[in-house]
Design an enzyme around this catalytic site. Structure first.
Site, PDB file in Angstrom:
ATOM      1  N   GLU A   1      48.768  45.177  40.193  1.00  0.00           N
ATOM      2  CA  GLU A   1      49.459  44.574  39.199  1.00  0.00           C
ATOM      3  C   GLU A   1      49.041  45.024  37.848  1.00  0.00           C
ATOM      4  OE1 GLU A   1      47.868  43.255  41.834  1.00  0.00           O
ATOM      5  OE2 GLU A   1      49.022  41.825  42.574  1.00  0.00           O
TER       6      GLU A   1
ATOM      7  N   HIS B   1      54.746  10.684  34.998  1.00  0.00           N
ATOM      8  CA  HIS B   1      56.188  10.677  35.153  1.00  0.00           C
ATOM      9  C   HIS B   1      56.721  11.437  36.320  1.00  0.00           C
ATOM     10  CE1 HIS B   1      56.778   8.012  31.739  1.00  0.00           C
ATOM     11  NE2 HIS B   1      55.596   8.609  31.328  1.00  0.00           N
TER      12      HIS B   1
ATOM     13  N   GLU C   1      39.391  30.051  45.212  1.00  0.00           N
ATOM     14  CA  GLU C   1      39.017  31.541  45.604  1.00  0.00           C
ATOM     15  C   GLU C   1      37.489  31.403  46.011  1.00  0.00           C
ATOM     16  OE1 GLU C   1      40.650  35.448  44.220  1.00  0.00           O
ATOM     17  OE2 GLU C   1      39.143  35.086  42.781  1.00  0.00           O
TER      18      GLU C   1
ATOM     19  N   GLY D   1      34.826  38.124  39.184  1.00  0.00           N
ATOM     20  CA  GLY D   1      36.056  37.889  38.373  1.00  0.00           C
ATOM     21  C   GLY D   1      36.149  36.640  37.801  1.00  0.00           C
ATOM     22  N   ARG D   2      36.100  35.485  38.704  1.00  0.00           N
ATOM     23  CA  ARG D   2      36.527  34.065  38.033  1.00  0.00           C
ATOM     24  C   ARG D   2      35.565  33.606  37.487  1.00  0.00           C
ATOM     25  NH1 ARG D   2      36.353  35.202  43.646  1.00  0.00           N
ATOM     26  NH2 ARG D   2      34.794  34.067  45.086  1.00  0.00           N
TER      27      ARG D   2
ATOM     28  N   LYS E   1      47.243  42.380  50.158  1.00  0.00           N
ATOM     29  CA  LYS E   1      47.215  43.490  49.136  1.00  0.00           C
ATOM     30  C   LYS E   1      47.575  44.806  50.046  1.00  0.00           C
ATOM     31  CE  LYS E   1      43.791  42.218  45.856  1.00  0.00           C
ATOM     32  NZ  LYS E   1      42.272  42.724  45.320  1.00  0.00           N
TER      33      LYS E   1
ATOM     34  N   LYS F   1      38.266  44.193  36.392  1.00  0.00           N
ATOM     35  CA  LYS F   1      36.896  44.404  36.841  1.00  0.00           C
ATOM     36  C   LYS F   1      36.928  45.644  37.455  1.00  0.00           C
ATOM     37  CE  LYS F   1      33.191  42.660  39.752  1.00  0.00           C
ATOM     38  NZ  LYS F   1      32.925  41.377  40.350  1.00  0.00           N
TER      39      LYS F   1
HETATM   40  O1  F6P Z   1      42.793  39.634  44.301  1.00  0.00           O
HETATM   41  C1  F6P Z   1      41.973  38.899  43.760  1.00  0.00           C
HETATM   42  C2  F6P Z   1      41.001  39.355  42.607  1.00  0.00           C
HETATM   43  O2  F6P Z   1      40.235  40.150  43.173  1.00  0.00           O
HETATM   44  C3  F6P Z   1      40.314  38.428  41.870  1.00  0.00           C
HETATM   45  O3  F6P Z   1      39.155  37.981  42.376  1.00  0.00           O
HETATM   46  C4  F6P Z   1      40.020  38.913  40.781  1.00  0.00           C
HETATM   47  O4  F6P Z   1      39.755  37.822  39.690  1.00  0.00           O
HETATM   48  C5  F6P Z   1      41.498  39.471  40.515  1.00  0.00           C
HETATM   49  O5  F6P Z   1      41.776  40.229  41.729  1.00  0.00           O
HETATM   50  C6  F6P Z   1      41.559  40.492  39.408  1.00  0.00           C
HETATM   51  O6  F6P Z   1      40.833  41.501  39.706  1.00  0.00           O
HETATM   52  P1  F6P Z   1      40.504  42.871  38.734  1.00  0.00           P
HETATM   53  O7  F6P Z   1      39.793  42.276  37.493  1.00  0.00           O
HETATM   54  O8  F6P Z   1      39.498  43.962  39.397  1.00  0.00           O
HETATM   55  O9  F6P Z   1      41.697  43.443  38.407  1.00  0.00           O
END
Ligand code: F6P
Length: 549
Positions: free
Chosen positions: A217, A389, A358, A272-273, A513, A211
């Site tokens: 990452e 189990h 979240e 995002g979620r 972060k 987003k």
């Molecule tokens: O760190 C959490 C977060 O901001 C989430 O809310 C989001 O889904 C994810 O990181 C990834 O963010 P992006 O889509 O901006 O890479």
């Protein structure tokens, strides 16, 4: 009273009434509730679209439900719901609208943000996705060397990974089996390594899903993926045929070197979620095809419409949200298990973890005042039979109250062979048996009647009264998946509304972060990082030593 004039939740008469009711109900057993009302097993149910929802095995009476609905009324859950659907900026800390529901609105709907109807843009992106997905699926879109795309690797994390990764698993039998679709999220290089080690770069498409397009990452993995591609294909111009972006941030996408024509847009009013039915679902759409994707959106919309219009007594997200509040706030439950009886839903609970935790893992109210009540539960679970189990022992006989959702399907997926199809009844026998055992247990008398020696009677007794919701559908289809996800989205919404928290921000992820960025030079260069606490400093020193630096 809060500064915003709102009565604090735990000072409302409705809250007090629920606390009192909880005392009155303390010794009530599910066996008694069912004995008193034989029609409970069919009466305490709802049908929403394809979802049959049985909530009879909950520690509630008509009075409990009435009081919970009164709590929802006094906290104006439906008022906030309507504001959300209208596009008001109910994400107060980010001053944003919350309009994932617009992502599945029909073409002719009008939903305005800042005076602009967002629906045409939603459909323009869906059409562009459909066109692109169609070209990849048909082979019309080729890689740099003219070879057909056979592999799709989605690189994203959190909401830019969990949704499509989960849905891809759920809908695997609807996917084009000639395509290999993988999801890379972890910044551990092993993730990308394992996802690409057996792929041919000339046949591989990377979908960079972010987003913000600033998530470290994702950008790190995307950069490594580009290097992997260029090492094989040599030419920088290959990027245009092998990289597309899903983002709200055109500037950063261009900076990364992806052609803006190869960008699929979404908007800051999509959390995002809550985003996998936006452009974030492109990998899924390529896998299942645009028609199936739209069927899934129809499923979402069906539950949106239900949530928007059903009266409180028959409103499934409201009901499920309130049941969670009953356990969370009045019966001291700390966790909530989601236990699907379908192998295809193996990632469903992990997806819900982000959606729920979240969203509702908050401890201040919308106006910044601290909450004085419990908020979101720890959500956990894995496919049911495996759990039986492993950890079901604790649910059955442990000291903790763990409300659980059981999700199952009447029909096995069409693709299974006859023999494997036959196993479905055994799977579902477990499904039904577990909720019965959890609810009704086994009394000491029943254990004794089986001839169990007295010293083992206590061990073999099950108290029961472990509450469960059963969600049963005929079969797992794209639409049913959409219905299920929307049900949980709105359930989470209801709870956040009652708790008066902002379910749509996520400030809690920021500190880690920032610190990671600060700590990295200490690892790589041995830099003196100011502000490292003594424990972390010693750990970093040990890490460097073990790393051979
Ligand atoms: O760190 C959490 C977060 O901001 C989430 O809310 C989001 O889904 C994810 O990181 C990834 O963010 P992006 O889509 O901006 O890479």
């Amino acid at each position: 009273m809060n500064a915003d004039g709102r009565t604090r939740l735990n000072q409302t008469p409705e809250w007090t009434a629920l606390a009192k009711h909880r005392e009155e109900l303390a010794d009530t057993r599910l066996r008694e509730l069912f004995a008193a009302d034989p029609s409970r097993g069919t009466g305490y149910t709802l049908q929403v679209g394809d979802l049959y929802i049985d909530y009879s095995k909950h520690l509630v009476t008509d009075e409990t439900l009435r009081l919970l609905r009164a709590l929802a009324a006094t906290t104006d859950v439906f008022g906030l719901r309507d504001a959300m659907f209208r596009g008001e900026k109910i994400n107060v800390t980010e001053d944003r609208a919350v309009l994932h529901t617009a992502l599945r609105a029909p073409r002719d709907a009008v939903i305005e943000v800042d005076g602009e109807n967002v629906v045409p843009a939603v459909h323009a992106v869906l059409d562009k996705m459909g066109d692109f997905a169609g070209r990849v699926r048909s082979g019309a879109w080729t890689g740099h060397t003219g070879r057909r795309i056979k592999n799709v690797v989605n690189i994203g994390i959190g909401g830019s990974d969990l949704g499509p990764a989960m849905a891809y698993e759920v809908l695997r039998t609807f996917t084009d089996r000639d395509l290999t679709v993988r999801f890379v999220s972890n910044v551990d290089g092993a993730d990308l390594h394992e996802a690409t080690r057996d792929l041919d770069p000339a046949e591989t498409l990377f979908i960079i899903a972010s987003k913000t397009f600033t998530t470290v990452e994702t950008i790190t993995n995307a950069t490594s993926a580009r290097a992997w591609l260029l090492a094989a294909l040599g030419d920088e111009s290959a990027v245009a045929k092998h990289f597309v972006a899903l983002s709200t941030n055109a500037e950063k996408v261009t900076e990364f070197g992806i052609d803006p024509d190869n960008m699929f847009e979404f908007w800051d009013w999509v959390g995002g979620r809550y985003s996998y039915d936006s452009a974030i679902g492109l990998s899924l759409m390529i896998a299942i095809g645009p028609d199936r994707f739209r069927e899934m959106l129809d499923g979402f919309r069906l539950v949106d419409d239900h949530f928007r219009t059903a009266p409180a007594e028959a409103n499934a997200p409201l009901l499920l949200g309130l049941l969670g509040i009953w356990y969370d706030n009045f019966l001291d439950a700390q966790t909530h298990a989601v236990l699907p009886y379908s192998h295809y839903l193996s990632k469903f609970t992990a997806y819900l973890q982000q959606l729920d935790m979240e969203s509702n893992g908050k401890s201040v109210q919308r106006d910044g005042n601290p909450v004085e009540w419990q908020t979101g539960p720890v959500v956990w679970g894995t496919p049911g039979t495996n759990g039986q189990h492993a950890y079901y022992q604790l649910i059955h006989q442990g000291t903790k109250l763990i409300p659980a959702d059981f999700i199952g399907f009447a029909r096995p997926v069409a693709e299974l062979s006859g023999e494997l199809k036959a196993q479905h009844d055994l799977l579902m026998a477990n499904f039904f048996a577990q909720t019965q055992a959890l609810a009704f247990g086994k009394t000491a008398e029943e254990v004794r009647a089986e001839g169990v020696p007295e010293e083992l009677v206590a061990h073999k007794t099950f108290r029961g009264d472990r509450p469960t919701t059963t969600i049963l559908a005929r079969e797992l289809t794209p639409s049913v998946l959409g219905q299920l996800v929307a049900l949980y989205e709105h359930k989470v919404f209801v709870q956040g509304a009652v708790w008066n928290i902002d379910s749509f921000d996520q400030w809690g992820v920021e500190l880690g972060k920032v610190l990671a960025k600060r700590v990295e030079p200490a690892l790589t260069e041995g830099a003196e990082v100011p502000g490292l606490d003594p424990s972390t400093k010693a750990l970093v020193a040990r890490y460097r030593e073990l790393r051979g630096r």
